[in-house]
Write an enzyme that holds these catalytic residues in place. Structure first.
Site, PDB file in Angstrom:
ATOM      1  N   GLU A 103      65.799  84.525 151.522  1.00 51.18           N
ATOM      2  CA  GLU A 103      65.341  85.280 152.377  1.00 51.18           C
ATOM      3  C   GLU A 103      64.509  84.019 153.179  1.00 51.18           C
ATOM      4  O   GLU A 103      63.324  83.197 152.490  1.00 51.18           O
ATOM      5  CB  GLU A 103      63.998  86.769 151.367  1.00 51.18           C
ATOM      6  N   ASP A 168      51.203  76.179 144.321  1.00 49.52           N
ATOM      7  CA  ASP A 168      50.081  76.287 145.207  1.00 49.52           C
ATOM      8  C   ASP A 168      48.533  76.289 145.126  1.00 49.52           C
ATOM      9  O   ASP A 168      48.244  76.745 144.428  1.00 49.52           O
ATOM     10  CB  ASP A 168      49.773  77.775 145.803  1.00 49.52           C
ATOM     11  N   ASP A 170      45.057  75.722 146.480  1.00 46.32           N
ATOM     12  CA  ASP A 170      43.800  76.442 147.480  1.00 46.32           C
ATOM     13  C   ASP A 170      42.825  76.150 147.428  1.00 46.32           C
ATOM     14  O   ASP A 170      41.636  76.432 145.800  1.00 46.32           O
ATOM     15  CB  ASP A 170      43.774  77.881 147.819  1.00 46.32           C
TER      16      ASP A 170
END
Length: 480
Positions: A103, A168, A170
């Site tokens: 995807e 991830d 951040d």
């Protein structure tokens, strides 16, 4: 973006710096670190910070967000490394339809969000991206069926099967432990947190879990991503991904939680190894850069993490001792003394270092197989910077403000070709071949070249491992 917050004000600026009065005035106005006693920082240290801040301001100024619609077609037609990109996500054709069932998600102009995109070939992906010119590209899982046909599949049979194990990190998750910036803003001081995160997590992934192919990527604005591409990682279940994420998570609790790291006996070897990394950066980042034992407000936050008896003694000691390094040395000494007399625990100096510096993961990103993550070589619309791979051999020198913007690399294409490039163009008579050669040369003529080269090196490492695995299996089966 406010890159300059937290830089040290000058002691004795030079004539050259005084001549740049506008930048210096703004620089001084934004500074929020108090003037320290002489000797804590050298003037050379200040000048380096000033140079970084001014340079950061100038490099960000060359990108105008309004120009993005005009720049993206050029980027996707002449600069995006489609060949390497397809090679990565195809994984050597590991199984039938592996790439075709992947995807892709595109975010278009005006925040139009298009999910469940999928492509049969590199050429099909290339044409669609050049047609749609996405502002952002996200990569999802490999599904049981083609994602662009998910509406035609029987309910419940469309399943996410595989995806890289991803992380991830951040900078916004560190707002309670950085005083130089907040929110989406970053500066060279707090970027150290990303350096620490990469060092801690990369070591654990390689040595504690045995993964070999960890691709670290700058997000383009305020954080970093990791793509663990080993076959074993791609096949992990949700439960296994959750277990890895929990193993790597130490800082826990929301804003209302004061003490976010709690250590107990015996300290796990993984925590010991992580502390070795954190201790290397803690004095420069926390004591000097963030001044955590300087202002009363900062000191109170640190003292709140200590046992009451230790807190009272340190409060009294801090009345006369102002030097942050001496304050920290005394705090560490008290912790060590406490451990020799108490029956258990009292690792509070280690807990402080981990709370201020240890990686803060978005565990939900890592747990879900079907979770989307921003693609390498995507453009960040706010900053214009390209999401590029990070060279771990040069990690301490990686500068997010030095990452090329889309406007910079498009401008670099306008530079006159060298004689060698002109000769190569004339030699290629076949139109298709000429087109492929041109695309390869185009990114090589820009600041993007070294990052594509780094990506190539990563892909070569994966290909070498696949070849070795095939030979190993062949030997086991005695297929000579």
């Amino acid at each position: 973006m406010n890159h300059n917050v937290g830089c040290q004000p000058p002691i004795n600026p030079t004539e050259e710096e005084e001549g740049n009065s506008g930048l210096l005035s703004e620089f001084r106005a934004r500074s929020n670190v108090r003037q320290r006693t002489a000797g804590t920082f050298s003037y050379q240290h200040f000048r380096l910070n000033l140079y970084i801040c001014i340079t950061s301001e100038m490099t960000s100024a060359d990108y105008d967000q309004a120009s993005l619609p005009d720049l993206l077609p050029l980027y996707y037609h002449r600069l995006f490394p489609f060949s390497q990109y397809h090679r990565w996500l195809n994984y050597g054709g590991v199984t039938k339809n592996y790439f075709q069932n992947r995807e892709f998600s595109f975010t278009l102009k005006d925040d139009i969000y298009v999910r469940y995109q999928s492509f049969s070939t590199q050429n099909e992906l290339e044409k669609e991206m050049q047609k749609m010119n996405p502002y952002k590209i996200d990569i999802g899982a490999v599904y049981s069926h083609r994602p662009n046909q998910h509406n035609t599949v029987k309910s419940g049979s469309f399943q996410a099967l595989e995806k890289e194990l991803v992380f991830d990190i951040d900078m916004t998750d560190y707002d309670d432990v950085r005083s130089c910036c907040s929110g989406a803003d970053i500066c060279p001081k707090c970027w150290t947190l990303m350096t620490i995160a990469i060092r801690v997590l990369d070591r654990a992934l390689r040595y504690d879990f045995g993964f070999q192919h960890c691709l670290w990527v700058y997000s383009g604005r305020r954080g970093v991503h990791c793509w663990v591409c080993d076959e074993a990682a791609r096949k992990l279940s949700v439960a296994a991904r959750s277990a890895v994420a929990e193993y790597l998570s130490l800082v826990k609790g929301g804003e209302e939680t004061v003490r976010k790291v709690v250590l107990s006996d015996p300290i796990h070897p993984f925590i010991t190894e992580s502390l070795t990394v954190v201790e290397r950066y803690f004095p420069q980042y926390a004591l000097l850069g963030q001044d955590i034992l300087g202002s009363k407000e900062a000191v109170d936050k640190v003292l709140a993490l200590l046992p009451e008896d230790v807190r009272k003694k340190l409060l009294q000691y801090f009345q006369t001792e102002r030097n942050p390094e001496m304050r920290w040395k005394t705090l560490k000494s008290m912790a060590q003394d406490k451990r020799t007399t108490a029956k258990k625990g009292h690792y509070f100096e280690m807990e402080i270092m981990l709370q201020y510096c240890y990686p803060r993961l978005d565990v939900n990103v890592s747990k879900g197989v079907n979770h989307l993550l921003k693609s390498p070589f995507s453009v960040h619309p706010k900053t214009g910077r390209i999401s590029v791979p990070i060279d771990l051999k040069e990690l301490d020198r990686f500068d997010p403000f030095d990452v090329p913007t889309i406007s910079l690399i498009c401008k670099e294409l306008d530079q006159p070709k060298t004689e060698k490039e002109q000769e190569d163009t004339m030699e290629n008579e076949n139109e298709k071949e000429a087109g492929e050669q041109r695309k390869r040369r185009d990114y090589k003529r820009t600041s993007l070249a070294k990052y594509v080269k780094l990506f190539d090196k990563f892909l070569e490492g994966m290909a070498h491992s696949r070849k070795g695995e095939l030979l190993k299996n062949s030997d086991l089966q005695k297929n000579f």
